[in-house]
Each structure stands twice: as structure tokens, then as C-alpha cells.
Design a protein around this motif. Structure first.
Motif, short mmCIF file in Angstrom:
data_model
loop_
_atom_site.label_atom_id
_atom_site.label_comp_id
_atom_site.label_asym_id
_atom_site.label_seq_id
_atom_site.Cartn_x
_atom_site.Cartn_y
_atom_site.Cartn_z
N ALA A 57 48.37 9.60 82.21
CA ALA A 57 47.33 10.47 81.43
C ALA A 57 48.33 11.66 80.84
O ALA A 57 48.16 11.89 79.74
CB ALA A 57 46.12 11.02 82.30
N ALA A 58 49.21 12.11 81.84
CA ALA A 58 50.15 13.35 81.13
C ALA A 58 50.99 12.90 80.28
O ALA A 58 51.22 13.35 79.26
CB ALA A 58 50.60 13.98 82.21
N TYR A 59 51.44 11.60 80.46
CA TYR A 59 52.42 10.99 79.45
C TYR A 59 51.80 10.75 78.24
O TYR A 59 52.39 11.03 76.99
CB TYR A 59 52.90 9.73 80.25
N LEU A 60 50.87 10.20 78.05
CA LEU A 60 49.97 10.11 76.70
C LEU A 60 49.44 11.09 76.12
O LEU A 60 49.37 11.19 74.81
CB LEU A 60 48.82 8.82 77.02
N ALA A 61 49.30 12.14 77.08
CA ALA A 61 48.52 13.50 76.17
C ALA A 61 49.66 14.49 75.99
O ALA A 61 49.17 15.42 75.35
CB ALA A 61 47.44 13.84 77.08
N GLN A 62 50.84 14.16 76.40
CA GLN A 62 52.07 15.56 76.15
C GLN A 62 52.39 15.35 74.61
O GLN A 62 53.19 16.53 74.56
CB GLN A 62 53.34 14.94 77.15
#
Length: 136
Positions: A124-129
Motif C-alpha cells: 500500500a505504501a509502495y503504490l501510494a508513494q
């Protein structure tokens, strides 16, 4: 004996259609990436590797998820490149988590066995960064 001949007859067309030089390589979305090293229950694993391993067979280029999202993006007048989740700039970590755990459209819900909470947080953090277009 007739079963044997029938089996050979059924296999013959498949053999004739094989690519010259052997079996062709599978496209990336059909090859599941290796599980990244580390404890699946603990944070700190490479988020890109977790995404490619756990989500890539649908969400890399050519995967069913990417193809469906590309069609949806084009229907709402967004660029086809937005069909790849890694290109999206409008995803929030909370949205990614909700879709992964609850499913959406053709995507089934993913359990904590499929993707642990630590893995989901990393993905989630990877896709939202990525910053929104026009912002840095």
C-alpha cells in the motif's frame, strides 16, 4: 491400444504448434516473482518485490487486472498507462488496503494468508508513494 492411438492423435496437433527451438518464455505476468527474503509477518521487506510476488501475476503489464483497469481508465478518458497500478498517482494507502482485503470487481478479496498485514502495508505504501501529477 485404441486409447493409446487416441492419445497420440490428440497430442499431435499440440506438438505441431510448438514454437521452433522449444517452448517460448512466458510473459512477466505469468511468471510469479520470487518471494522476497525475510519474515512475512514483519515489516522491512522490499515493497516492490512483495508487490511483484503477490500482485504481479494480475497487475504487471499484460495481466488480467492491468487489462481490466486499462479498459476502465480509457472509458473515463484517462491515459491507458494508468491501467498499471505502479503508474497511478491517485492511490492512497487506505484505498489499496480496502480493495485488497475487500476485493473489487473481478479482484477477489485477499486474506491474511495471501498477503500478511506487514506485506499489505508495504504494498500500500509502495503504490501510494508517488506524488500527484503537478506536485512534488
Amino acid at each position: 491400444m485404441s486409447r493409446f492411438l487416441l492419445a497420440i492423435a490428440l497430442l499431435a496437433p499440440a506438438t505441431a504448434m510448438a514454437a521452433p527451438g522449444g517452448v517460448p518464455e512466458l510473459p512477466p505476468y505469468q511468471m510469479r516473482a520470487a518471494q522476497p527474503a525475510g519474515d512475512r509477518l514483519q515489516p522491512g521487506r522490499d515493497p516492490r518485490a512483495v508487490f511483484e510476488h503477490s500482485c504481479g501475476y494480475c497487475h504487471l503489464a499484460g495481466g488480467m487486472g492491468t487489462n481490466l483497469l486499462t479498459k476502465q481508465m480509457m472509458m473515463i478518458k484517462r491515459p491507458p498507462s494508468d491501467g498499471l497500478l505502479t503508474n497511478r498517482r491517485d492511490l492512497t494507502a487506505n484505498y489499496v488496503k480496502a480493495v485488497v482485503r475487500g476485493g473489487k470487481g473481478a479482484m477477489p478479496a485477499q486474506t491474511r494468508v495471501d498477503l500478511t498485514d506487514a506485506e499489505l502495508n508495504a504494498v500500500a505504501a509502495y503504490l501510494a508513494q508517488k506524488p500527484a501529477k503537478g506536485k512534488k
